[in-house]
Design a protein around this motif. Structure first.
Motif, PDB file in Angstrom:
ATOM      1  N   TYR A 145      34.199  41.724  38.344  1.00 47.00           N
ATOM      2  CA  TYR A 145      33.614  42.597  37.332  1.00 47.00           C
ATOM      3  C   TYR A 145      33.715  44.015  37.855  1.00 47.00           C
ATOM      4  O   TYR A 145      33.317  44.299  38.972  1.00 47.00           O
ATOM      5  CB  TYR A 145      32.149  42.227  37.093  1.00 47.00           C
ATOM      6  CG  TYR A 145      31.414  43.217  36.240  1.00 47.00           C
ATOM      7  CD1 TYR A 145      31.670  43.291  34.883  1.00 47.00           C
ATOM      8  CD2 TYR A 145      30.495  44.086  36.776  1.00 47.00           C
ATOM      9  CE1 TYR A 145      31.001  44.196  34.082  1.00 47.00           C
ATOM     10  CE2 TYR A 145      29.827  44.995  35.991  1.00 47.00           C
ATOM     11  CZ  TYR A 145      30.083  45.046  34.648  1.00 47.00           C
ATOM     12  OH  TYR A 145      29.430  45.945  33.864  1.00 47.00           O
TER      13      TYR A 145
ATOM     14  N   VAL B 126      36.647  34.320  24.954  1.00 47.17           N
ATOM     15  CA  VAL B 126      36.450  35.667  25.504  1.00 47.17           C
ATOM     16  C   VAL B 126      36.412  36.695  24.375  1.00 47.17           C
ATOM     17  O   VAL B 126      35.532  37.560  24.339  1.00 47.17           O
ATOM     18  CB  VAL B 126      37.562  35.977  26.528  1.00 47.17           C
ATOM     19  CG1 VAL B 126      37.645  37.457  26.831  1.00 47.17           C
ATOM     20  CG2 VAL B 126      37.346  35.175  27.804  1.00 47.17           C
TER      21      VAL B 126
ATOM     22  N   ARG C  32      45.461  40.473  28.087  1.00 50.91           N
ATOM     23  CA  ARG C  32      44.264  41.319  28.176  1.00 50.91           C
ATOM     24  C   ARG C  32      43.675  41.538  26.799  1.00 50.91           C
ATOM     25  O   ARG C  32      44.387  41.857  25.848  1.00 50.91           O
ATOM     26  CB  ARG C  32      44.626  42.647  28.820  1.00 50.91           C
ATOM     27  CG  ARG C  32      43.452  43.579  29.029  1.00 50.91           C
ATOM     28  CD  ARG C  32      43.920  44.819  29.782  1.00 50.91           C
ATOM     29  NE  ARG C  32      42.894  45.816  29.888  1.00 50.91           N
ATOM     30  CZ  ARG C  32      42.284  46.163  31.008  1.00 50.91           C
ATOM     31  NH1 ARG C  32      42.624  45.581  32.143  1.00 50.91           N
ATOM     32  NH2 ARG C  32      41.367  47.094  31.018  1.00 50.91           N
TER      33      ARG C  32
ATOM     34  N   VAL D  44      32.227  34.647  29.565  1.00 49.24           N
ATOM     35  CA  VAL D  44      33.393  35.502  29.773  1.00 49.24           C
ATOM     36  C   VAL D  44      33.808  35.446  31.238  1.00 49.24           C
ATOM     37  O   VAL D  44      34.986  35.277  31.563  1.00 49.24           O
ATOM     38  CB  VAL D  44      33.107  36.957  29.336  1.00 49.24           C
ATOM     39  CG1 VAL D  44      34.209  37.893  29.785  1.00 49.24           C
ATOM     40  CG2 VAL D  44      32.937  37.022  27.821  1.00 49.24           C
ATOM     41  N   GLN D  45      32.852  35.572  32.133  1.00 51.89           N
ATOM     42  CA  GLN D  45      33.158  35.537  33.555  1.00 51.89           C
ATOM     43  C   GLN D  45      33.776  34.208  33.963  1.00 51.89           C
ATOM     44  O   GLN D  45      34.668  34.163  34.807  1.00 51.89           O
ATOM     45  CB  GLN D  45      31.888  35.788  34.366  1.00 51.89           C
ATOM     46  CG  GLN D  45      32.125  35.845  35.862  1.00 51.89           C
ATOM     47  CD  GLN D  45      30.900  36.325  36.594  1.00 51.89           C
ATOM     48  OE1 GLN D  45      30.383  37.379  36.281  1.00 51.89           O
ATOM     49  NE2 GLN D  45      30.451  35.556  37.569  1.00 51.89           N
TER      50      GLN D  45
ATOM     51  N   ALA E  31      37.543  34.148  32.158  1.00 51.12           N
ATOM     52  CA  ALA E  31      38.484  35.240  32.389  1.00 51.12           C
ATOM     53  C   ALA E  31      38.782  35.349  33.885  1.00 51.12           C
ATOM     54  O   ALA E  31      37.928  35.039  34.719  1.00 51.12           O
ATOM     55  CB  ALA E  31      37.898  36.558  31.881  1.00 51.12           C
TER      56      ALA E  31
ATOM     57  N   TRP F 173      37.152  40.857  34.437  1.00 50.94           N
ATOM     58  CA  TRP F 173      36.622  41.533  33.262  1.00 50.94           C
ATOM     59  C   TRP F 173      35.842  42.755  33.725  1.00 50.94           C
ATOM     60  O   TRP F 173      35.510  42.884  34.897  1.00 50.94           O
ATOM     61  CB  TRP F 173      35.752  40.604  32.412  1.00 50.94           C
ATOM     62  CG  TRP F 173      34.408  40.292  32.997  1.00 50.94           C
ATOM     63  CD1 TRP F 173      34.121  39.389  33.973  1.00 50.94           C
ATOM     64  CD2 TRP F 173      33.169  40.912  32.649  1.00 50.94           C
ATOM     65  NE1 TRP F 173      32.787  39.392  34.252  1.00 50.94           N
ATOM     66  CE2 TRP F 173      32.172  40.325  33.452  1.00 50.94           C
ATOM     67  CE3 TRP F 173      32.800  41.889  31.736  1.00 50.94           C
ATOM     68  CZ2 TRP F 173      30.839  40.685  33.372  1.00 50.94           C
ATOM     69  CZ3 TRP F 173      31.467  42.249  31.663  1.00 50.94           C
ATOM     70  CH2 TRP F 173      30.503  41.642  32.471  1.00 50.94           C
TER      71      TRP F 173
ATOM     72  N   ALA G 176      38.726  41.954  29.219  1.00 54.08           N
ATOM     73  CA  ALA G 176      38.832  40.723  29.989  1.00 54.08           C
ATOM     74  C   ALA G 176      40.297  40.310  30.046  1.00 54.08           C
ATOM     75  O   ALA G 176      41.047  40.548  29.095  1.00 54.08           O
ATOM     76  CB  ALA G 176      37.999  39.610  29.370  1.00 54.08           C
TER      77      ALA G 176
END
Length: 146
Positions: free
Chosen positions: A3, A61, A92, A123-124, A127, A130, A144
């Motif tokens: 992140y 995502v 992306r 999302v984490q 992906a 991100w 992401a």
């Protein structure tokens, strides 16, 4: 999975092989259309099936980033922007909204007892990386890479 709060200016971004950018209304319908468009472009550009794991990751995502833009990042009457980029080694998704002062909170793995609030954790999980980039005083972009 990483992140990044602000863009890493020292590392030049890879030039996109393909790119598409569209604006959507800051509504639930706009978020749903953004998700569908992102998956459609992903499958078209990569040749992977719509029900493949990478396409599902792109769908999840995009859905989370777009719904966060609608729920937390929109001002009345303002749209959000979706950009999808096919890079040489990844896809992306970028969602730009009109609330740069509202940054995404840090993601913690602790369980949340709330009915919502797990979107960025998803999302984490899906992906490769991100983050959030603020380029001006009017917008922020949450991105992401899958």
């Amino acid at each position: 999975m990483t992140y990044h709060q602000l863009a890493d200016e020292a590392k030049p971004p890879l030039a996109p092989v393909r790119q598409l950018t569209l604006r959507f209304s800051g509504t639930r319908r706009g978020a749903r259309l953004a998700r569908r468009l992102a998956v459609q472009q992903f499958t078209e550009w990569t040749g992977l099936p719509y029900d493949s794991d990478p396409a599902r990751a792109v769908a999840l995502v995009t859905a989370e980033l777009a719904s966060n833009a609608v729920r937390h990042g929109s001002l009345p009457g303002r749209d959000f922007r979706l950009a999808v980029l096919l890079l040489p080694d990844r896809f992306r998704v970028e969602v730009t909204d009109t609330r740069p002062e509202r940054l995404p909170p840090p993601v913690t793995p602790e369980p949340v007892d709330e009915a919502s609030g797990r979107g960025l954790l998803l999302v984490q999980a899906h992906a490769d990386s991100w983050g959030c980039t603020i380029r001006d005083t009017y917008t922020k972009t949450v991105w992401a890479e899958v």
